[in-house]
Write an enzyme that holds these catalytic residues in place. Structure first.
Site, PDB file in Angstrom:
ATOM      1  N   HIS A 200     -37.891 -64.311  50.894  1.00  0.00           N
ATOM      2  CA  HIS A 200     -36.700 -65.152  50.732  1.00  0.00           C
ATOM      3  C   HIS A 200     -36.906 -66.168  49.605  1.00  0.00           C
ATOM      4  O   HIS A 200     -36.068 -66.290  48.705  1.00  0.00           O
ATOM      5  CB  HIS A 200     -36.410 -65.869  52.050  1.00  0.00           C
ATOM      6  N   GLU A 201     -38.007 -66.893  49.667  1.00  0.00           N
ATOM      7  CA  GLU A 201     -38.225 -67.957  48.683  1.00  0.00           C
ATOM      8  C   GLU A 201     -38.411 -67.395  47.279  1.00  0.00           C
ATOM      9  O   GLU A 201     -37.947 -67.987  46.296  1.00  0.00           O
ATOM     10  CB  GLU A 201     -39.423 -68.818  49.086  1.00  0.00           C
TER      11      GLU A 201
ATOM     12  N   HIS B  44     -35.288 -67.017  45.429  1.00  0.00           N
ATOM     13  CA  HIS B  44     -34.871 -68.218  44.694  1.00  0.00           C
ATOM     14  C   HIS B  44     -35.600 -68.310  43.354  1.00  0.00           C
ATOM     15  O   HIS B  44     -35.004 -68.692  42.338  1.00  0.00           O
ATOM     16  CB  HIS B  44     -35.158 -69.473  45.514  1.00  0.00           C
TER      17      HIS B  44
END
Length: 286
Positions: free
Chosen positions: A200-201, A204
């Site tokens: 997920h990170e 980003h």
């Protein structure tokens, strides 16, 4: 989120990003910065360019992208309970990352691991982020640095979006992802210990927003094939439709939602294109 023109109502701050938020509550909490007006404008520009290329039938095959990756273990002692992640756990973490990104021609090459025992650095929020990163960061702006800390407060992790960054600048050094150590495969974070907090990170880090960015109206995450979503998911709520006036059910299986690790399955083709738009513009040659 369906791309539509949006008059931005966010006041731009200096730089492309705000300070990471510190949301409260249980479950998945991501402390990634809120993208401000300029970064959203860039995402919308990419969205328009990507749509034009698709309409013109430009479906060139993306060459495989390999990202050099460093793991930094920052613990308060050599005990596993104090944040000291084992090599076996890191191997499993790298495998989880590569499995998630492989369908999108992205792979991560492990280049090294640092281990630091420092109780101050091991607790995010103590004010030592930049001190830690100045000491530990490796590679260039296209190199992924992952910092695994013992204590992340209310967050499971956060990462910084790509932007213009000169070597040695605060933006350059600050870059990377900070992750709660217990989210690695085999860790103690119930429902979040299959390694997908990193997945997920890193989304980003490649420029992706949350799938629920902007809610049910406007440009949302500015990616055309992620359905509109009013708010973050919790658990794995199959059939959730938080924007019934918009097409599609909530993308609960998307890595950029807040679902359980076991619920995550995919990035979309549009997200893959966006990741490459940001990577090629800001990271590939830096």
């Amino acid at each position: 989120m369906r791309f539509t023109p949006l008059a931005l109502a966010i006041t731009a701050a200096s730089g492309a990003l705000a300070v990471p938020s510190r949301p409260s509550g249980r479950g998945f909490n991501c402390g990634a910065p809120e993208p401000h007006a300029e970064h959203i404008r860039i995402s919308q520009k990419f969205a328009a360019e990507e749509a034009e290329r698709a309409a013109a039938g430009d479906f060139s095959i993306q060459a495989a992208t390999t990202v050099d990756t460093y793991f930094h273990i920052v613990a308060s002692s050599t005990a596993l309970s104090d944040g000291y992640v084992t090599d076996a756990m890191l191997t499993a973490q790298l495998e989880a990352m590569n499995n998630a990104y492989a369908p999108h021609n992205i792979q991560f090459a492990h280049k090294g691991t640092t281990r630091t025992i420092n109780a101050n650095w091991a607790a995010d929020g103590n004010g030592y982020e930049m001190t830690m990163k100045r000491a530990l960061r490796k590679g260039t702006y296209r190199t992924l640095n992952l910092y695994f800390l013992k204590d992340m407060g209310d967050n499971l992790g956060y990462c910084y979006f790509p932007e213009s960054a000169k070597a040695g600048s605060t933006t350059y050094i600050r870059d990377g992802c900070t992750i709660l150590y217990s989210t690695v495969p085999g860790g103690s974070a119930t429902n979040y210990n299959l390694g997908h907090t990193v997945t997920h990170e890193v989304g980003h880090w490649f420029g992706l927003y949350h799938t629920f960015q902007g809610g049910c109206t406007g440009s949302g995450d500015s990616v055309s094939d992620t359905p509109a979503q009013a708010s973050a998911s919790s658990g794995c709520p199959v059939g959730r439709d938080s924007c019934p006036s918009q097409a599609g059910l909530d993308p609960i299986h998307n890595y950029m939602d807040y679902s359980y690790d076991s619920c995550y399955e995919e990035f979309t083709a549009g997200q893959q294109t966006r990741m490459m738009s940001f990577f090629n513009t800001y990271r590939a040659n830096n």
